[in-house]
Design a protein around this motif. Structure first.
Motif, PDB file in Angstrom:
ATOM      1  N   HIS A  38       4.076   8.699  -0.940  1.00 32.64           N
ATOM      2  CA  HIS A  38       3.301   8.425  -2.145  1.00 32.64           C
ATOM      3  C   HIS A  38       4.260   7.985  -3.245  1.00 32.64           C
ATOM      4  O   HIS A  38       5.433   8.315  -3.220  1.00 32.64           O
ATOM      5  N   GLY A  39       3.744   7.224  -4.197  1.00 33.84           N
ATOM      6  CA  GLY A  39       4.600   6.753  -5.282  1.00 33.84           C
ATOM      7  C   GLY A  39       5.467   5.583  -4.876  1.00 33.84           C
ATOM      8  O   GLY A  39       6.229   5.060  -5.668  1.00 33.84           O
ATOM      9  N   ILE A  40       5.370   5.158  -3.630  1.00 33.06           N
ATOM     10  CA  ILE A  40       6.058   3.948  -3.182  1.00 33.06           C
ATOM     11  C   ILE A  40       5.038   3.161  -2.378  1.00 33.06           C
ATOM     12  O   ILE A  40       4.305   3.721  -1.562  1.00 33.06           O
ATOM     13  N   ILE A  49      11.063  14.494  -8.702  1.00 40.53           N
ATOM     14  CA  ILE A  49       9.652  14.490  -8.290  1.00 40.53           C
ATOM     15  C   ILE A  49       9.330  13.231  -7.486  1.00 40.53           C
ATOM     16  O   ILE A  49       8.709  13.294  -6.425  1.00 40.53           O
ATOM     17  N   GLN A  50       9.807  12.073  -8.018  1.00 41.09           N
ATOM     18  CA  GLN A  50       9.522  10.817  -7.323  1.00 41.09           C
ATOM     19  C   GLN A  50      10.134  10.830  -5.930  1.00 41.09           C
ATOM     20  O   GLN A  50       9.518  10.374  -4.959  1.00 41.09           O
ATOM     21  N   LEU A 106       8.145   0.102  -6.267  1.00 35.49           N
ATOM     22  CA  LEU A 106       8.997   1.284  -6.232  1.00 35.49           C
ATOM     23  C   LEU A 106       8.779   2.111  -7.479  1.00 35.49           C
ATOM     24  O   LEU A 106       8.314   1.593  -8.501  1.00 35.49           O
ATOM     25  N   PRO A 107       9.088   3.410  -7.413  1.00 38.03           N
ATOM     26  CA  PRO A 107       8.972   4.231  -8.629  1.00 38.03           C
ATOM     27  C   PRO A 107       9.916   3.691  -9.711  1.00 38.03           C
ATOM     28  O   PRO A 107      11.039   3.307  -9.412  1.00 38.03           O
ATOM     29  N   ARG A 108       9.412   3.658 -10.945  1.00 39.00           N
ATOM     30  CA  ARG A 108      10.242   3.098 -12.024  1.00 39.00           C
ATOM     31  C   ARG A 108      11.450   3.995 -12.274  1.00 39.00           C
ATOM     32  O   ARG A 108      12.556   3.540 -12.427  1.00 39.00           O
ATOM     33  N   TYR A 137       0.859  -1.182   0.000  1.00 36.64           N
ATOM     34  CA  TYR A 137       0.000   0.000   0.000  1.00 36.64           C
ATOM     35  C   TYR A 137       0.899   1.236   0.000  1.00 36.64           C
ATOM     36  O   TYR A 137       1.997   1.208   0.534  1.00 36.64           O
ATOM     37  N   GLU A 138       0.401   2.312  -0.549  1.00 39.17           N
ATOM     38  CA  GLU A 138       1.064   3.588  -0.333  1.00 39.17           C
ATOM     39  C   GLU A 138       0.747   4.006   1.094  1.00 39.17           C
ATOM     40  O   GLU A 138      -0.414   4.091   1.464  1.00 39.17           O
ATOM     41  N   MET A 139       1.770   4.225   1.896  1.00 41.71           N
ATOM     42  CA  MET A 139       1.539   4.386   3.320  1.00 41.71           C
ATOM     43  C   MET A 139       1.262   5.829   3.725  1.00 41.71           C
ATOM     44  O   MET A 139       0.888   6.095   4.855  1.00 41.71           O
ATOM     45  N   GLY A 140       1.517   6.761   2.846  1.00 46.27           N
ATOM     46  CA  GLY A 140       1.254   8.149   3.208  1.00 46.27           C
ATOM     47  C   GLY A 140       2.249   8.658   4.241  1.00 46.27           C
ATOM     48  O   GLY A 140       3.392   8.240   4.290  1.00 46.27           O
TER      49      GLY A 140
END
Lengths: 143, 571
Positions: free
Chosen positions: B388-390, B379-380, B372-374, B272-275
């Motif tokens: 977010h994004g992870i 930004i990532q 993980l972000p590609r 999950y994206e944990m925030g």
């Protein structure tokens, strides 16, 4: 001379044969008994296993909670009821030392009981009455 | 005449010589074979312990029917055991009157389909099962029928006396007692070994804690009509999991339908994206790398524009924030600016050290990799800084938070009761009992600071609902929007809270997560971590604290309060 020796040996052989036979008999009996006991042990263990499973089933926390709510005047432990030293006890900040007993632990007495105890006791009385009422109704000696 | 005097010369002598030489080979082989036997015999006699059960079964000339070893919780309460449950089978050739036999069976087992039973009785096969797992009373009735064609075959059934309580940890077995999931599958070598029948598997779970966590999560799930919930309680010093709950769950005693939502252990299976919970790592790495000091200020006056994206704050303060403020008020802008100062390389290195790049470590099957972000660009890096994004599994987060607060050591999670006095009780797993063997991911000093910051986040920040009388709870809320059809959805959120207590000497990490909760009147129709997950953790702590013997303390002063600018009214 030879006869005596031979007779002695024959006697010895007979005696030892007899001993060996009786030993074998005893051993077999013991063996049978052991088998019986082992079977009993296995049976008992199986029974214990069933009982332990049943115990675990009957002591499911959910079931226990329901039962304790219904039949016990007990409430879950609260954080203020715990202390690791005398000073930490709520409402017992000041106490006087009565005497020095022979062991090194001084006897500590609170000057007065904390106020919340009274409240709890009241609650218990009310709930206990309910419990006994229910029981007496069940037993039929209520009227 | 002595043999030595005997002499043969010429070709005959050579032939004998050759025969003798050839004889050496089998002699050598025999010696080798027998010495191997001797060695094995000695090793069996001296070094291999045979369980009591086997000895008794051997001397009683009884077949051991027990197929699987018990599983107990840390206090020795049975969580999984095998009970005798014979199967009813039929030898159709020994059946004389099909209808009468079928009547008899139907009288005992009314749940069966009569036509099928009759078919089985008429079948041309040797042996057919009619029904598995009979109860003792049914066995007695079948025996009383007295038909020679009916066979009761000894069998055992795996029973989970606690029902649903620990289903995802325990897993389940199929009709042939083959493990299909959970601890049952992971420790199958131990559990299926009849020699070990006296050596039950002690899990680290505490049934009481497990029950409390499940009850609180279930209540919250029903109250906020959430789709799913997950919760973990972990000991920060040993990595022992005291409770692992994933709702909805299943009952291992009933029939199992794989691939339903009930079967998912959300704690390890779903990333999950944990925030905001991730901001803990961002702040920890910033302070640990020495690139950011506590008193440094970050400009959160207006939303941050990076490329085409704009980063907003949920609780915008519209001023410069210190590091404790960034963490306490959960400022996305602040976290992004912090990570900008730390740099992408440091961020990646630290996250890898926290174990965020690999599967979570635990004794269960079905652990999922984090997403993980590609491309890990500026930004990532910023979105990752506020979670977010992870996407990681809840277990990743819990293990990472434990490392942040326990003095900086990353201790892998375990489901086995850790007993420092009895090192044999590892069930064949390599595990260290020396604390120094675990990697130090952040310094002890940073860990100390982080403990205070997490306490501040509960005292002044969004985690206020997790406060408990008598215990110093620290923690961080997390609210993440779910990705639906490739876009972040405003309505579907993942709310979580990761709490630690007691904060001055952390013992337990408690995690609670609700999937797609809906706010109610009590929460002012807000569905955020602070309103939904934090109270759950607070209630769990207030109930398990006294139970686990955590001594409450009068308030200990939290440091760095001076770095916080708060309304006098808000406290």
């Amino acid at each position: 001379m030879i006869r005596i020796v031979a007779g002695f040996f024959i006697l010895m052989v007979m005696i030892s044969a007899g001993t060996v036979y009786s030993l074998k008999e005893t051993t077999e009996r013991l063996e049978a008994r052991k088998m019986q006991l082992s079977a009993l042990i296995l049976k008992d263990r199986a029974a214990i296993r069933v009982l332990r499973a049943e115990m675990a089933y009957l002591s499911q926390p959910e079931r226990l909670q329901k039962l304790s709510r219904r039949f016990l005047a007990l409430a879950p432990l609260r954080s203020y009821q715990m202390a690791d030293n005398m000073n930490g006890i709520a409402g017992r900040g000041d106490f006087k030392r009565l005497s020095y007993p022979v062991d090194e632990f001084p006897l500590l007495l609170p000057r007065e009981k904390p106020a919340f105890r009274k409240i709890i006791r009241k609650k218990i009385k009310v709930r206990r009455a309910g419990f006994y009422e229910r029981i007496s109704l069940k037993l039929g000696d209520g009227e | 005449m002595r043999p030595a005097d005997f002499h043969i010369e010429g070709t005959k002598s050579e032939a004998i010589e050759v025969a003798r030489n050839r004889l050496l080979v089998p002699i050598f082989l025999f010696v080798l074979g027998f010495s191997a036997l001797v060695v094995r015999l000695v090793s069996i006699g001296l070094f291999e312990d045979i369980s009591d059960q086997v000895i008794h079964a051997y001397s009683a000339k009884v077949e051991i029917v027990r197929e699987r070893v018990d599983i107990l919780d840390r206090n020795g309460i049975v969580m999984a055991t095998n009970l005798p449950a014979p199967s009813l089978a039929v030898r159709p050739r020994l059946i004389t009157d099909v209808q009468e036999t079928a009547d008899g069976i139907m009288a005992v087992l009314p749940g069966l389909n009569r036509a099928q039973v009759v078919n089985k009785l008429k079948s041309s096969r040797h042996f057919l099962y009619i029904r598995r797992n009979l109860s003792p009373i049914q066995v007695w009735k079948i025996n009383a029928l007295g038909y020679p064609g009916l066979v009761l075959e000894q069998a055992e059934k795996r029973v989970y006396p606690q029902g649903r309580l620990a289903s995802h940890v325990l897993g389940y077995v199929d009709v042939d007692n083959k493990p299909q999931a959970g601890v049952e599958k992971f420790f199958n070598d131990h559990l299926s070994n009849p020699m070990r029948s006296d050596d039950p598997l002690y899990l680290s779970l505490d049934l009481r804690v497990q029950y409390i966590v499940r009850q609180e999560l279930k209540a919250a799930m029903d109250k906020f009509s959430a789709r799913a919930a997950a919760g973990i309680v972990m000991d920060v010093r040993t990595g022992e999991i005291l409770s692992m709950i994933s709702l909805p769950d299943f009952d291992g005693n009933n029939s199992i339908y794989p691939d339903t939502p009930e079967m998912k252990n959300r704690n390890i299976l779903e990333p999950y994206e944990m925030g905001s919970g991730f901001k803990t790592f961002t702040v920890a790495m910033a302070l640990d790398s020495g690139m950011v000091r506590l008193t440094d200020k970050f400009d959160a006056t207006r939303p941050l524009k990076v490329g085409r994206r704009t980063i907003h704050d949920d609780h915008a303060k519209k001023r410069f924030l210190t590091v404790p403020e960034v963490y306490t008020f959960s400022s996305n802008i602040g976290a992004s600016l912090i990570i900008q100062q730390v740099g992408i390389d440091y961020q990646k290195a630290y996250l890898e050290r926290f174990g965020m790049f690999d599967r979570p470590v635990i004794e269960l099957a079905g652990r999922s990799r984090p997403i993980l972000p590609r491309h890990w660009g500026a930004i990532q890096s910023m979105t990752v800084s506020y979670g977010h994004g992870i996407a990681v599994t809840p277990l990743h987060l819990v293990v990472g938070i434990a490392a942040v607060v326990n003095g900086g050591r990353l201790i892998p999670a375990t489901l086995i009761r850790q007993d420092k006095t009895d090192k044999n009780k590892l069930y064949g797993l390599p595990r260290s009992f020396v604390d120094d063997d675990y990697p130090q991911v952040i310094s002890a000093e940073t860990s100390r600071i982080m403990r205070h910051l997490m306490r501040l986040a509960v005292d002044y920040g969004s985690g206020g609902n997790a406060r408990v009388d008598g215990y110093r709870v620290g923690g961080k809320t997390g609210t993440a929007e779910k990705v639906i059809n490739g876009r972040y959805s405003r309505d579907n959120k993942i709310t979580s809270f990761v709490g630690v207590f007691p904060m001055d000497n952390p013992k337990y990490v408690i995690f609670a997560m609700l999937d797609e909760p809906h706010g109610t009147e009590d929460t002012f129709y807000k569905a955020t971590g602070g309103w939904i997950a934090a109270p759950v953790v607070g209630r769990i702590i207030s109930r398990i604290g006294p139970m686990l013997g955590v001594v409450p303390m009068t308030d200990v002063k939290t440091k760095y309060q001076n770095l916080l600018l708060v309304n006098a009214k808000s406290n």
